[in-house]
Structure formats: C-alpha cells, structure tokens
Design a protein around this motif. Structure first.
Motif, mmCIF file in Angstrom:
data_model
loop_
_atom_site.group_PDB
_atom_site.id
_atom_site.type_symbol
_atom_site.label_atom_id
_atom_site.label_comp_id
_atom_site.label_asym_id
_atom_site.label_seq_id
_atom_site.Cartn_x
_atom_site.Cartn_y
_atom_site.Cartn_z
ATOM 1 N N HIS A 163 -14.926 -5.531 -13.229
ATOM 2 C CA HIS A 163 -14.191 -4.374 -12.709
ATOM 3 C C HIS A 163 -15.099 -3.159 -12.486
ATOM 4 O O HIS A 163 -14.631 -2.121 -12.024
ATOM 5 C CB HIS A 163 -13.068 -3.983 -13.672
ATOM 6 C CG HIS A 163 -12.045 -5.066 -13.886
ATOM 7 N ND1 HIS A 163 -11.118 -5.421 -12.931
ATOM 8 C CD2 HIS A 163 -11.846 -5.894 -14.953
ATOM 9 C CE1 HIS A 163 -10.363 -6.406 -13.396
ATOM 10 N NE2 HIS A 163 -10.783 -6.721 -14.616
ATOM 11 N N LEU A 164 -16.370 -3.294 -12.814
ATOM 12 C CA LEU A 164 -17.299 -2.177 -12.686
ATOM 13 C C LEU A 164 -17.908 -2.133 -11.285
ATOM 14 O O LEU A 164 -18.063 -3.172 -10.637
ATOM 15 C CB LEU A 164 -18.422 -2.302 -13.721
ATOM 16 C CG LEU A 164 -18.015 -2.251 -15.195
ATOM 17 C CD1 LEU A 164 -19.235 -2.467 -16.083
ATOM 18 C CD2 LEU A 164 -17.342 -0.927 -15.528
ATOM 19 N N PRO A 165 -18.298 -0.942 -10.818
ATOM 20 C CA PRO A 165 -18.983 -0.838 -9.521
ATOM 21 C C PRO A 165 -20.303 -1.616 -9.541
ATOM 22 O O PRO A 165 -20.965 -1.697 -10.584
ATOM 23 C CB PRO A 165 -19.236 0.670 -9.381
ATOM 24 C CG PRO A 165 -18.278 1.322 -10.315
ATOM 25 C CD PRO A 165 -18.085 0.377 -11.455
ATOM 26 N N ASN A 166 -20.686 -2.157 -8.399
ATOM 27 C CA ASN A 166 -21.941 -2.907 -8.306
ATOM 28 C C ASN A 166 -23.143 -2.056 -8.695
ATOM 29 O O ASN A 166 -24.136 -2.577 -9.210
ATOM 30 C CB ASN A 166 -22.122 -3.455 -6.888
ATOM 31 C CG ASN A 166 -21.218 -4.647 -6.622
ATOM 32 O OD1 ASN A 166 -20.800 -5.330 -7.551
ATOM 33 N ND2 ASN A 166 -20.899 -4.883 -5.357
ATOM 34 N N SER A 167 -23.068 -0.759 -8.429
ATOM 35 C CA SER A 167 -24.196 0.124 -8.742
ATOM 36 C C SER A 167 -24.486 0.135 -10.242
ATOM 37 O O SER A 167 -25.647 0.114 -10.660
ATOM 38 C CB SER A 167 -23.913 1.547 -8.255
ATOM 39 O OG SER A 167 -22.710 2.045 -8.827
ATOM 40 N N ILE A 168 -23.433 0.146 -11.072
ATOM 41 C CA ILE A 168 -23.612 0.134 -12.536
ATOM 42 C C ILE A 168 -24.111 -1.230 -12.992
ATOM 43 O O ILE A 168 -25.036 -1.334 -13.800
ATOM 44 C CB ILE A 168 -22.290 0.486 -13.246
ATOM 45 C CG1 ILE A 168 -21.912 1.939 -12.954
ATOM 46 C CG2 ILE A 168 -22.419 0.255 -14.756
ATOM 47 C CD1 ILE A 168 -20.608 2.375 -13.585
ATOM 48 N N ARG A 169 -23.517 -2.293 -12.460
ATOM 49 C CA ARG A 169 -23.907 -3.648 -12.851
ATOM 50 C C ARG A 169 -25.358 -3.930 -12.469
ATOM 51 O O ARG A 169 -26.124 -4.510 -13.249
ATOM 52 C CB ARG A 169 -22.979 -4.661 -12.190
ATOM 53 C CG ARG A 169 -21.533 -4.496 -12.598
ATOM 54 C CD ARG A 169 -20.585 -5.246 -11.675
ATOM 55 N NE ARG A 169 -20.714 -6.689 -11.842
ATOM 56 C CZ ARG A 169 -20.049 -7.560 -11.090
ATOM 57 N NH1 ARG A 169 -19.246 -7.144 -10.116
ATOM 58 N NH2 ARG A 169 -20.201 -8.860 -11.310
ATOM 59 N N GLN A 170 -25.742 -3.508 -11.283
ATOM 60 C CA GLN A 170 -27.114 -3.731 -10.826
ATOM 61 C C GLN A 170 -28.105 -2.903 -11.632
ATOM 62 O O GLN A 170 -29.203 -3.377 -11.954
ATOM 63 C CB GLN A 170 -27.224 -3.390 -9.343
ATOM 64 C CG GLN A 170 -28.603 -3.658 -8.741
ATOM 65 C CD GLN A 170 -28.675 -3.256 -7.285
ATOM 66 O OE1 GLN A 170 -27.654 -2.944 -6.651
ATOM 67 N NE2 GLN A 170 -29.862 -3.257 -6.724
ATOM 68 N N SER A 171 -27.726 -1.679 -11.978
ATOM 69 C CA SER A 171 -28.626 -0.802 -12.733
ATOM 70 C C SER A 171 -28.834 -1.302 -14.156
ATOM 71 O O SER A 171 -29.932 -1.198 -14.704
ATOM 72 C CB SER A 171 -28.059 0.625 -12.772
ATOM 73 O OG SER A 171 -27.956 1.166 -11.482
ATOM 74 N N PHE A 172 -27.777 -1.856 -14.750
ATOM 75 C CA PHE A 172 -27.844 -2.263 -16.153
ATOM 76 C C PHE A 172 -28.590 -3.575 -16.335
ATOM 77 O O PHE A 172 -29.374 -3.742 -17.264
ATOM 78 C CB PHE A 172 -26.427 -2.391 -16.712
ATOM 79 C CG PHE A 172 -26.379 -2.508 -18.212
ATOM 80 C CD1 PHE A 172 -26.360 -1.369 -19.003
ATOM 81 C CD2 PHE A 172 -26.365 -3.747 -18.842
ATOM 82 C CE1 PHE A 172 -26.316 -1.457 -20.378
ATOM 83 C CE2 PHE A 172 -26.319 -3.851 -20.221
ATOM 84 C CZ PHE A 172 -26.296 -2.703 -20.994
#
Length: 323
Positions: A45-54
């Motif tokens: 449910h998280l934005p791709n930007s957060i998932r990719q950054s983490f």
C-alpha cells in the motif's frame, strides 16, 4: 564571522544541553522502526518512491520505479567508501585514547571543544566510563572497522547492477561518525577536569573479559559468514568471479539463519553497548543497529523464500530458532 557563529552555536548547545549525537541516533531509530514496520506489514500500500528508497541489494524494489528516486541512487559498491572513512576515523580515536593514557594527560583542547559541541555542551558532559574501558571498546570497534574496510575494498564482490538510495550511503558515514565519537564523549581524560588512569590488565573485570571474548567470537563468525557469501560468486577451483547473481548460501550459521552476518553485527554492538554502560548514547546506538539489522534480515529472509522454492523451512531470519 565563522568563528563567531561557531561560538554562538556552542553557547546554544551548552545552554539547552543539545546532544547532537544522541539526536542523530534517535532520528535513525524512529525512521527505521516506522518505515521498517510499514515495509513488513503494509508494503503493497506504500508509494513506489518509499519502497524503492528503502530497499536495496538482493531485496531491491523490482516494480515500477520513481524517476526522482532513480536520480538519488548510487552503486551499492559505494558501501566501501564509508568503511574507508570508518577505518581512518576509528584509528584516530584509538590514537587519541592511547595517547591520553600513555601521557596521563587530558585530551587536547580542540578535541574537548569538538566533543562539547557534538555531545551536549561543556557543562553537560560528565565522566561515565574509565579510560581502561574506553580503550577496550575503541580497540574492538577499530578492529571491526579495519576488517570491514578490508572486506569491502579487497574481498567482497558487488554486483555492478546493484544500487542503493543516497540516504543509505549518507547513513553509513553518519553512523560510524557518531558511534566513534560516542566512544570518547564520556571517557575520563576526554571530559574537562578529568584525567585518564594508567592501563593495567588487572583492572579488566571478568564481565569485560567475557564481552571481549564474545565480541571476538562474533567478529570471526561474521567474517566466516561473509566469506561464504563471497565464495558463492567464485569458481571453487580457480577463485575467479563467475557470477554476480544472488545465490542461496549454505553451511556455517546459514544452516540456522538467513543473515548470520547481521546477527553477529547485533551481538558485537550489544557487547560494546554494555561495556559502555551507563552511557545513554550507546544504548541508542545498539537499538538503532538491532532495529536496522533485524528489518534488513526480515526482508532478506522474505526474498530467499520467494526466490528459492527449496529454501530450508527450519531456517529463521536473524535469531536461531526464534525469528
């Protein structure tokens, strides 16, 4: 003008007892616990930007990428950079504590002023650890930094395709900067009005001896685990690199947990944190390291299970038989 600004900041830090090193690790803990919880519980449910950054390394984000985040990514091989920094920074700390004990003298004024600035101000810092204990702890962390410098610069095989967010790169530098500063911040000889005591083996307690032995055991086991990972990418006969793919590790502590190298990192920092009791900063450092390594290990464990259908069911993520 610059000196006046520094002087004003020093007064502000001293007046309000602002411990910058503690603030850094508190921010790290809040960030890793919050984002790590979201990643393990509601990642979809998280934005791709957060998932990719983490995510990075073997468990890096594989879906649609964010254009801005792409620009903020650097090669994972840059891990070696902050171990170059840690190598030099830890040896400087080791030199300073050794020199202070050898000369039976308080650290130079520029060192005291720097520690005042970073660790709560002139009136806030107090002696909480004797110089014997500090020398032991500094030697152990320096040993770890030297070995990791060797591994990442001369042994470890990084995939040329593997990336990490610039924030991970920055955190590596900040972590070692803060942890090594914390070794001296409340040590006799590094607080105004105090002097180090002569180093003698008779002053090393049984508990400290136990922590040293556990630390060295963890240090060796982490090295062995890292070598198993390195050898997965080499030809067993020639030693030449034959792949940059992530393969399933076997043998050693990998028979019990997916990330023994992370487990032993936590063990080593526990030893250091307890050696430096009652310093709050070192408790924060341990919580940060334990949280970070645990979240990373859980993501790694999940990736192994998703990519290897024959992945051993008895193998846990980071703590044998438990997690």
């Amino acid at each position: 003008m610059v000196l006046a600004l520094i002087g004003s900041l020093e007064e502000l830090i001293d007046q309000y007892k602002i411990n910058l090193i503690q603030a850094i690790f508190i921010i790290f803990i809040i960030t890793i616990v919050l984002l790590g919880s979201l990643m393990t519980l509601v990642e979809s449910h998280l934005p791709n930007s957060i998932r990719q950054s983490f995510r990075y390394g073997k468990h890096s984000h594989k879906g649609e990428t964010d254009t801005l985040v792409n620009y903020l990514e650097v090669p994972k091989a840059w891990f070696s950079h902050f171990y170059v920094f840690a190598f030099g920074w830890s040896l400087l700390a080791l030199y300073l504590i050794t020199s202070a004990i050898w000369n039976q003298a308080t650290a130079p004024e520029y060192v005291l002023r720097f520690l005042d600035f970073m660790c709560g101000g002139r009136s806030q810092r107090q002696v909480q650890v004797d110089s014997n204990t500090a020398l032991i702890g500094t030697s152990l962390l320096s040993l770890q930094c030297v070995r990791r410098f060797y591994e990442t610069n001369f042994v470890q095989i990084f995939s040329k395709r593997s990336k990490m967010n610039l924030s991970h790169y920055a955190v590596g530098f900040i972590h070692y900067f803060g942890a090594i500063v914390a070794l001296l911040a409340n040590t006799a000889g590094f607080v105004r009005g105090s002097k180090p005591s002569p180093f003698t083996l008779s002053k090393i307690s049984l508990l400290q001896t136990a922590y040293v032995l556990v630390f060295l055991f963890a240090w060796l086991q982490q090295y062995s685990s890292n070598m198993l990972l390195v050898n997965l990418r080499k030809n067993a006969k020639t030693g030449a690199v034959q792949t940059e793919e992530h393969l399933m590790p076997k043998g050693g502590w990998f028979n019990w947990i997916s990330s023994p190298h992370m487990f032993f990192e936590v063990v080593m920092y526990y030893c250091l944190a307890d050696l430096f009791t009652p310093i709050i900063t070192w408790k924060l450092i341990f919580i940060w390291v334990a949280s970070n390594q645990t979240i990373n290990a859980l993501l790694t464990h999940q990736w192994y299970k998703e990519n290897f259908k024959d992945y051993p069911k008895r193998r846990h993520a980071i703590i044998p038989f438990l997690l």
